[in-house]
Motif scaffolding. Sequence first.
Motif, PDB file in Angstrom:
ATOM      1  N   LYS A 161      60.111  15.679  53.702  1.00  0.00           N
ATOM      2  CA  LYS A 161      59.151  15.375  52.630  1.00  0.00           C
ATOM      3  C   LYS A 161      59.895  14.984  51.351  1.00  0.00           C
ATOM      4  N   SER A 300      55.727  21.265  50.681  1.00  0.00           N
ATOM      5  CA  SER A 300      56.405  21.156  49.383  1.00  0.00           C
ATOM      6  C   SER A 300      57.285  22.385  49.184  1.00  0.00           C
ATOM      7  N   LYS A 343      52.983  22.688  41.006  1.00  0.00           N
ATOM      8  CA  LYS A 343      52.186  21.471  41.023  1.00  0.00           C
ATOM      9  C   LYS A 343      51.292  21.391  39.800  1.00  0.00           C
ATOM     10  N   LEU A 348      54.383  17.597  42.151  1.00  0.00           N
ATOM     11  CA  LEU A 348      55.382  18.641  42.027  1.00  0.00           C
ATOM     12  C   LEU A 348      56.257  18.358  40.814  1.00  0.00           C
TER      13      LEU A 348
END
Length: 778
Positions: A161, A300, A343, A348
Amino acid sequence: MIRKQSDTSLPAFWLISAEQFEVSHSVNPFKDLPGMKYFLTLIILIVTLVAPAQNIKTISGTIQDAQTGQPLPFSSVFIKEKSIGTIANENGVFSLNISERLMNDSLTISHVGYNNFYGIVSDLPAELSVELQEAVVNLKEVPIEAKSFSAEEIFNLALDKIQNENGILKGQFRLDGFYREIHTSGSDRTGALECAVEIYDNSLVQNFKEIVIPQFRKVYDRHQNVDQFIETKEGHNHLLLLLNGGINLISLAKKYKNTVWKLPLKIEKITYFNDRLVYILSNVNPSRELRVIVDLEDYSVYKNELILKAEEEDHNSYAWRKVTTEGDKCGAIVDHQAYEYRKVNGELVPYYFFRKFDFRCYDLTKNKVSSKAAFSTELLINNVTTENVHKISPDKLKIKKGLINRVEPYDSAFWKYFNDIEDVSLETKLVDESISQRPVNVSATANTYVQKPYLEDRPLKIGNHSTYQFTRADTLFGSLTPLLTCYDVGYYGLNVDVDPDKEWIKGVSTITFKMIESSSKIRIDLLEYLQINRISFNDSDVGYERDLDAVYINFNRPLKKDSIYSINVDYEGRPLDIDFDIWAGAFMWEQDDQGQPFIQSVCQGYGPKGWWPTKNHMADEPDSASISITVPENLLAVANGKLASAESLGNGKNRYQWKVSYPINNYNLAVHIGDYEQSHTNYESQNGPDFSLEYFFLKQDQELAKGRLSMVPRMLEVYEKYFGPYPFSEDGFKIVQSPYPMEHQSCVAVGRYFDDQLILHETAHEWWGNSVSCTDNA
């Protein structure tokens, strides 16, 4: 489904406390007394200075585990769905300043493994104690069975990611943050700094080697830097190291195959972090703790933390070890680093970075630890801007190496409502919070002057002077016009009452002058944000007009050429704060290590108009001057010249009057206020008149002053030999401990620590700069 806690009700109890203290000092009647260089600058981010429209609410408190009562260190404290926030310290203590526009938003307090606390800002008291409940996760209800990922697979998904999204903050951005750096040797703190940072996307040149540092706070360095332990040159910019370690997660992904992140991980638990279900992946043994917090749904990475540990005697297990030339093996017994993200609006963003080393040197010949040191850095990103980002001028992007060696003043106007991190204990305080938490009192009475508000979107300002463009204010500041050259000042009489609590001065400036050319109008100068109450001439009020800092006085009749006149200017307000990045300002409101006011005027370059009415140009030196300073009775005020009188006013205040018998640059007229002690002797000049030699030092630093100032007589002897007799013998020579060094005539300010080089430098200006001086800066 998993129920997420969104209860906005208040906790069952509030702990509201107020600290009160008294400091008693014996009155120093000061009856027996005989008779910066450098820069200055300004007021910054002046949004905090004034404006009823900019009301601030400060919420402080502690965060602890509801079951055990133990503090929850490094908990996140922020406004929900906003980037504004702070972080609790190691004792779970926090303080957050919240602007009026956010009163209806939710204050959020979050800690890994606990349910969030929420409260509407306007409903919360100023002080509270928050107990967080541990989050209980029913694994049977967590839909992960279909995935059945191992810890390694989850970590790889997180790395993918990061790489696929190219890290974080891909477009334009500005990060506003607070940075703290602490150096210790043994059990003594040897260096400390706190600063505000601005990080721009166009400052990402060469791995963040260019960053704007707009503000410093309370820097000190006792020349025992611990950088020797970590294989970097002395004065390395550790802020940059911390940023490079955490600002871009790409580095985490790239290092995976070759570093500690290759260690086998396991799923330690599934829990909540800021109301999101997360995996905690870990690898823990006695010498290492590695944890990564990964979002259960989108992978995340919210936090990664690594702690390397070794026993003091086990020098072979030290981290970053090396052998010194003395044969000692040195390294870290603890290397603790953590990088946290959160976030905001689905994106982020970096939030809090931390790294701490605990160093040891082991004497291999004596088989024992020979020295101890520690070094820590932390960076809080307390505001993130990703839209309409102001592009900073390239000349403002500065390479700042060796931050610990910067010596800059404390600007209370800036820090008053800056969301920094609470320090851990009173022993390690950098700045007393009685300054930074002092409320702004704005009276609505007709007789109270309310300063002009500053616009939020203005860049850094000196009054109305822009740092980025040439303006009318610059023209007014620099030009000698006929309304300035038509008269010659012969005498200034300044009488000011200084209120340290309110950071306010009120006084009268008497200006006696001779007309060079006949004119019915003259100009003087005063910072536009200082209020003029009246200007009197021959006991009658006269009219005047103001254009920014310029004040035009109308006498209604021509003043005769070669005649002498006097005016009195009654004024008050908060003097201009110092900003050394742009060399402007007038006053420093600081505190000593005992919490007592420690105040100084410093106005070279910008000129004295930042704190008193004057003809603000070096071309016109008065032939003499007097300065009368009224201060609280526990303080002592020192100025130029000889002490003419010291009296108790019977209202908790004392007045000290000093008289200058020589011509003097008006930027050199100065006040120094502190909890001073004084010593006095007489200097026997070899080639000129004898004169009084006086030292003023903080009571707490008496021994330091005694040792450091022993070189002064020898210094004067050398200077008189090569430069000629001391030029101001009638006024004597004084050395004054001060927040900042400056060569105030006959009253040399040498900074906090009596550094030899500063004493030599500032004293030399008594000859070169004060006695032999330039007509103007050009």
